[in-house]
Design an enzyme around this catalytic site. Sequence first.
Site, PDB file in Angstrom:
ATOM      1  N   ASP A   6       0.862  -1.186   0.000  1.00 22.22           N
ATOM      2  CA  ASP A   6       0.000   0.000   0.000  1.00 22.22           C
ATOM      3  C   ASP A   6       0.893   1.229   0.000  1.00 22.22           C
ATOM      4  OD1 ASP A   6      -2.021   1.862   0.272  1.00 22.22           O
ATOM      5  OD2 ASP A   6      -2.373   1.448   2.402  1.00 22.22           O
ATOM      6  N   GLY A   8       1.500   5.045  -0.049  1.00 23.30           N
ATOM      7  CA  GLY A   8       0.909   6.350   0.223  1.00 23.30           C
ATOM      8  C   GLY A   8       1.887   7.461  -0.079  1.00 23.30           C
ATOM      9  N   ASN A   9       1.448   8.691   0.146  1.00 23.42           N
ATOM     10  CA  ASN A   9       2.315   9.833  -0.137  1.00 23.42           C
ATOM     11  C   ASN A   9       3.493   9.931   0.829  1.00 23.42           C
ATOM     12  OD1 ASN A   9       0.979  11.376  -2.384  1.00 23.42           O
ATOM     13  ND2 ASN A   9      -0.738  11.251  -0.967  1.00 23.42           N
ATOM     14  N   THR A  10       3.303   9.460   2.048  1.00 24.27           N
ATOM     15  CA  THR A  10       4.343   9.566   3.066  1.00 24.27           C
ATOM     16  C   THR A  10       5.040   8.241   3.316  1.00 24.27           C
ATOM     17  OG1 THR A  10       3.056  11.303   4.157  1.00 24.27           O
ATOM     18  CG2 THR A  10       4.832  10.297   5.424  1.00 24.27           C
ATOM     19  N   ILE A  12       5.153   3.737   2.640  1.00 26.40           N
ATOM     20  CA  ILE A  12       4.741   2.501   1.969  1.00 26.40           C
ATOM     21  C   ILE A  12       4.548   1.453   3.053  1.00 26.40           C
ATOM     22  CG2 ILE A  12       5.394   0.684   0.351  1.00 26.40           C
ATOM     23  CD1 ILE A  12       7.205   2.774  -1.024  1.00 26.40           C
ATOM     24  N   VAL A  13       3.327   0.963   3.168  1.00 28.22           N
ATOM     25  CA  VAL A  13       3.040  -0.094   4.138  1.00 28.22           C
ATOM     26  C   VAL A  13       3.036  -1.416   3.383  1.00 28.22           C
ATOM     27  CG1 VAL A  13       1.429  -1.007   5.837  1.00 28.22           C
ATOM     28  CG2 VAL A  13       1.672   1.471   5.555  1.00 28.22           C
ATOM     29  N   ASP A 111      -6.094   3.710  -2.564  1.00 24.47           N
ATOM     30  CA  ASP A 111      -6.109   3.537  -1.109  1.00 24.47           C
ATOM     31  C   ASP A 111      -7.535   3.537  -0.568  1.00 24.47           C
ATOM     32  OD1 ASP A 111      -6.301   6.222  -1.943  1.00 24.47           O
ATOM     33  OD2 ASP A 111      -5.439   6.988  -0.085  1.00 24.47           O
ATOM     34  N   ARG A 112      -8.392   4.328  -1.186  1.00 20.37           N
ATOM     35  CA  ARG A 112      -9.779   4.404  -0.735  1.00 20.37           C
ATOM     36  C   ARG A 112     -10.548   3.142  -1.146  1.00 20.37           C
ATOM     37  NH1 ARG A 112     -11.540  10.478  -2.373  1.00 20.37           N
ATOM     38  NH2 ARG A 112     -13.019  10.214  -0.639  1.00 20.37           N
ATOM     39  N   THR A 186       3.556  26.369  25.550  1.00 22.38           N
ATOM     40  CA  THR A 186       3.273  26.440  24.118  1.00 22.38           C
ATOM     41  C   THR A 186       3.109  25.061  23.487  1.00 22.38           C
ATOM     42  OG1 THR A 186       4.493  28.524  23.928  1.00 22.38           O
ATOM     43  CG2 THR A 186       4.105  27.311  21.895  1.00 22.38           C
TER      44      THR A 186
END
Length: 256
Positions: A6, A8-10, A12-13, A111-112, A186
């Site tokens: 899978d 993704g943009n950030t 890979i699973v 992904d969806r 903060t």
Amino acid sequence: MLLAIDIGNTHIVTGILDKNGEVLLTFRVASNDKLTEDEYFSYLRNISEFNKIDIKNVEGIIVASVVPNLITIFQFLGKKYFHIDPMIVGPDIKIPFTFAPNLNPTGFGADRIIDIVQSLNDYPDKNLVIFDFGSATTYEVLEKTVYVGGGILPGIEMSINALFANTAKLPKVKFSTPESVLGKNTNEQIQAGIFYGYAGQIKHIIKKIKEVIDNPFVVATGGLGKILSAEIEEIDVYSPDLSIKGLYTLYLHNKK
């Protein structure tokens, strides 16, 4: 065994599943289209060996990607190291749901698709809402097996990064459950604002969906979904391996 990837943009699973669909291993590496198939295979081999899994037993590969350039790399990986042409989740793949007639499914993300496929498999005969907390947060809404719509909003990390990048003095913080809605410094105030603000968004989206969809069952997945699911009582179940299991289910559906 099945190798399920899978992209993704950030991150890979990658998942390795046995013939019964049980997840033997999942791991994630950064999405980087500068790496070669050899480098990605090195990650796969080393992590699998560490977990005492023999990847020589892989008999099938399926890939879902929202990063087009990386599809080719994993096609090379499949052919070079496993002599397998990976199944690619794309517009020609068979899916067990339909789109409502008033929708345009062009460009609908792989992904969806896999999230929907597995949710339908796990919770048949229900109206569904599926949240995926990834780089972007997406939600899908189905009446039985008909996709009726959804939405996309900035992901949690994206929101944190935007706050950090567009201010001169605010630090970048890690997303976590704050001790209180009233931060004492903060860092704590940013954590409180992001956490409760994001949870409030999701609660309101679910409330509005319930005004148009009868008694939906709400599923959540994605790396940060576990933290939020503990706060949002409207989420019925958190499923960490939804996408990987969805790839397995979709592979079987198309292999037949």
